[in-house]
Write a protein that holds these residues in place. Structure first.
Motif, PDB file in Angstrom:
ATOM      1  N   SER A   2       0.820  -1.068  -0.088  1.00 26.01           N
ATOM      2  CA  SER A   2      -0.019  -0.030   0.173  1.00 26.01           C
ATOM      3  C   SER A   2       0.990   1.152  -0.064  1.00 26.01           C
ATOM      4  N   TYR A   3       0.470   2.053  -0.966  1.00 25.68           N
ATOM      5  CA  TYR A   3       1.231   3.331  -0.887  1.00 25.68           C
ATOM      6  C   TYR A   3       1.266   4.272   0.513  1.00 25.68           C
ATOM      7  N   LEU A 109       2.732   7.911  -7.032  1.00 24.49           N
ATOM      8  CA  LEU A 109       3.669   7.037  -6.468  1.00 24.49           C
ATOM      9  C   LEU A 109       5.222   7.591  -6.583  1.00 24.49           C
ATOM     10  N   GLU A 127      -3.897  -0.471  -7.168  1.00 23.60           N
ATOM     11  CA  GLU A 127      -3.399  -1.167  -6.024  1.00 23.60           C
ATOM     12  C   GLU A 127      -4.321  -1.985  -5.319  1.00 23.60           C
ATOM     13  N   HIS A 129      -6.544  -4.213  -2.701  1.00 26.72           N
ATOM     14  CA  HIS A 129      -6.651  -4.426  -1.087  1.00 26.72           C
ATOM     15  C   HIS A 129      -7.697  -5.731  -1.211  1.00 26.72           C
ATOM     16  N   THR A 137      -9.986  -1.995  -4.974  1.00 23.70           N
ATOM     17  CA  THR A 137      -8.595  -1.660  -5.664  1.00 23.70           C
ATOM     18  C   THR A 137      -8.699  -0.127  -5.846  1.00 23.70           C
ATOM     19  N   GLN A 140      -3.968   4.362  -8.117  1.00 18.63           N
ATOM     20  CA  GLN A 140      -2.695   5.308  -7.873  1.00 18.63           C
ATOM     21  C   GLN A 140      -2.411   5.752  -9.441  1.00 18.63           C
TER      22      GLN A 140
END
Ligand SMILES: [Zn+2]
Length: 147
Positions: A2-3, A109, A127, A129, A137, A140
């Motif tokens: 995760s960012y 990012l 990304e 989850h 999702t 990003q």
């Protein structure tokens, strides 16, 4: 990965189902933007009515996921307890040329202290989850041509 750190509120589709296709698309790695079936106008965020022709026949169109930075900011102040020791991050407003130049918000990012250029080309990064309930999702953004 995760960012941003864990503990932030998870995004979920609105109860009225309006943005459900967008979230389903992100799960497939597709970026969908709302488009009027009558006049072809793109709009973002999703609405029940077309802002151009006032029609109610709205659909969803898969776009390339390529865009350019229209604006950006670098928040330093933790706006949520989960961000308390996280330091800065970069938020970008991304313009999508293949979707009528609608603009989407997201994180950029990479190095959170990087120099950010207006007009720089970016591409969507999905990304997932998968462990969240329900899974979602996040979209990003990353530089398409990093230096
Ligand atoms: Zn329309």
């Amino acid at each position: 990965m995760s960012y941003l750190p864990k503990g932030l509120p998870a995004p979920v589709p609105e109860n009225d189902g309006l943005d459900q296709p967008y979230w389903e698309g992100t799960r497939r790695g597709e970026l969908l933007v709302q488009r009027c079936n009558k006049c072809g106008t793109f709009q973002w965020g999703p609405e029940w009515i077309c802002h151009k022709c006032l029609g109610f026949d709205l659909g969803w169109h898969k776009v390339s996921g390529r865009g350019r930075i229209y604006s950006w900011e670098r928040p330093w102040h933790p706006v949520h307890p989960a961000l308390k020791d996280h330091g800065p991050y970069v938020v970008v407003l991304v313009e999508l040329p293949d979707a009528g130049n609608v603009r989407m918000l997201g994180n950029l990012l990479g190095d959170p202290r990087q120099e950010v250029k207006i007009g720089a080309e970016v591409e969507a990064v999905f990304e997932p989850h998968d462990d969240a309930k329900p899974p979602f999702t996040l979209v990003q953004w990353k530089l398409a041509f990093p230096r």
